[in-house]
Design an enzyme around this catalytic site. Structure first.
Site, short mmCIF file in Angstrom:
data_model
loop_
_atom_site.label_atom_id
_atom_site.label_comp_id
_atom_site.label_asym_id
_atom_site.label_seq_id
_atom_site.Cartn_x
_atom_site.Cartn_y
_atom_site.Cartn_z
N ASP A 73 0.83 -1.20 0.00
CA ASP A 73 0.00 0.00 0.00
C ASP A 73 0.87 1.25 0.00
O ASP A 73 2.07 1.19 0.22
CB ASP A 73 -0.95 0.00 1.21
CG ASP A 73 -0.26 -0.42 2.50
OD1 ASP A 73 0.98 -0.41 2.55
OD2 ASP A 73 -0.96 -0.75 3.46
N ASN A 140 -6.71 -3.00 14.57
CA ASN A 140 -8.12 -3.24 14.26
C ASN A 140 -8.30 -4.41 13.29
O ASN A 140 -9.38 -4.60 12.73
CB ASN A 140 -8.77 -1.97 13.68
CG ASN A 140 -8.12 -1.52 12.37
OD1 ASN A 140 -7.23 -2.18 11.85
ND2 ASN A 140 -8.58 -0.40 11.83
N HIS A 142 -6.68 -4.85 10.42
CA HIS A 142 -6.50 -4.58 8.99
C HIS A 142 -5.23 -5.23 8.45
O HIS A 142 -4.27 -5.47 9.19
CB HIS A 142 -6.56 -3.07 8.68
CG HIS A 142 -5.34 -2.26 9.02
ND1 HIS A 142 -5.43 -0.94 9.41
CD2 HIS A 142 -4.02 -2.54 9.03
CE1 HIS A 142 -4.22 -0.46 9.63
NE2 HIS A 142 -3.35 -1.41 9.40
N GLU A 147 -9.31 -1.67 5.78
CA GLU A 147 -9.90 -1.40 7.09
C GLU A 147 -11.16 -2.25 7.29
O GLU A 147 -11.71 -2.78 6.32
CB GLU A 147 -10.26 0.08 7.18
CG GLU A 147 -9.07 1.04 7.03
CD GLU A 147 -8.21 1.16 8.28
OE1 GLU A 147 -8.02 0.17 9.01
OE2 GLU A 147 -7.72 2.27 8.53
C1 GLP Z 1 -0.04 -0.09 8.60
C2 GLP Z 1 0.17 -0.80 7.28
C3 GLP Z 1 0.11 -2.28 7.45
C4 GLP Z 1 0.82 -2.69 8.70
C5 GLP Z 1 0.10 -2.14 9.92
C6 GLP Z 1 0.76 -2.46 11.24
O1 GLP Z 1 -0.81 0.97 8.62
N1 GLP Z 1 -0.67 -0.35 6.21
O2 GLP Z 1 0.65 -2.91 6.29
O3 GLP Z 1 0.86 -4.09 8.80
O4 GLP Z 1 -0.13 -0.77 9.79
O5 GLP Z 1 1.92 -1.69 11.43
P1 GLP Z 1 3.00 -2.00 12.54
O6 GLP Z 1 3.77 -3.17 12.04
O7 GLP Z 1 3.84 -0.77 12.64
O8 GLP Z 1 2.27 -2.31 13.80
#
Ligand code: GLP
Length: 252
Positions: A73, A140, A142, A147
């Site tokens: 993304d 959450n 995702h 989302e």
């Molecule tokens: C983000 C990304 C995800 C990621 C998630 C968790 O917003 N779009 O791909 O897995 O948040 O992030 P983190 O690994 O920093 O907890």
């Protein structure tokens, strides 16, 4: 009712072990297929895995030069030079450490985000489709930026971020107001089409999302739960993230 396939869950003692197990998983697939096509995440979770892959490369044990990488993304409107962009993140935390010539990223500055998503799908298809999707998980539930509520049949395209996600990602920006409210994300169907999926999670703050994703009902309220229907889905989670799962064996 659709069949739910048992997930392979590997419980690591902590972040370091999760990272090295994940790096070995990826390196094993690259060894089998040097031209592996991979979706890769940004975020804190995969940083240790990227470092381990960097270490393998430096020791001569890993060659990623023939593999193809697609970022899951990107924030809407942010380009490669923007410090808050996921492309910037992946350049700093992955590309610098290994022999990866390029990483594909959705063209988040293209005026028509729907069209940008469609083009990204085409790029993935012309690379031969994803062999592996490596994912983190949001608090959450995702994956990518899909989302809660995003349809299971969604393809790459524009998404609105929830206030929860915006505040979780504020750490990458100088002020919360700078965090983009929209992104382009691979869709849930796009991710599920990968021949193999690896989900990583670390720490107690992820425990609820992990339990809901791996052991709860398959529902769009928890986007990651769609992975329960994937025939080759592995989750590597550390003991903190696994703390609300019960009945799963330690380290496989
Ligand atoms: C983000 C990304 C995800 C990621 C998630 C968790 O917003 N779009 O791909 O897995 O948040 O992030 P983190 O690994 O920093 O907890």
């Amino acid at each position: 009712m659709e069949r739910v396939i048992p997930t392979k869950i590997v419980i690591a003692s902590g972040y370091k072990e999760m990272s090295s197990l994940a790096a070995s998983f990826v390196a094993g697939l690259v060894q089998e297929k040097p031209d592996l096509v991979m979706a890769i995440p940004s975020g804190r979770t995969p940083v240790g895995m990227y470092r381990q892959l960097g270490g393998m490369y430096r020791k001569g044990g890993l060659d990623l030069s023939r593999a193809t990488f697609f970022l899951l993304d990107e924030y809407h409107g942010l380009g490669p030079r923007d410090k808050g962009s996921f492309y910037h993140f992946i350049r700093q935390n992955f590309m610098r450490l290994v022999n990866v010539p390029a990483v594909h990223v959705p063209d988040s500055r293209f005026p028509d985000a729907v069209e940008a998503g469609r083009r990204y799908e085409e790029e993935i298809a012309s690379a031969g489709g994803l062999d592996l999707a490596v994912l983190g998980i949001g608090v959450n539930g995702h994956i990518g930026f899909n989302e809660p509520g995003r349809p299971f049949d969604s393809r790459t395209g524009p998404v609105n971020l929830t206030p929860e996600t915006i505040s979780a990602n504020a750490r990458y920006f100088k002020t919360p107001a700078q965090v983009p409210r929209e992104a382009i994300s691979m869709g849930l169907a796009t991710i599920r089409q990968a021949r193999s999926v690896l989900l990583l999670a670390s720490g107690a703050p992820k425990a609820e999302a992990v339990a809901a994703a791996l052991a709860g009902p398959v529902t769009t309220t928890v986007p990651a739960s769609t992975l329960q229907r994937h025939p080759a889905f592995t989750a590597i989670v550390d003991s903190g993230a696994a703390s609300l799962l019960s009945g799963f064996p330690q380290k496989g």
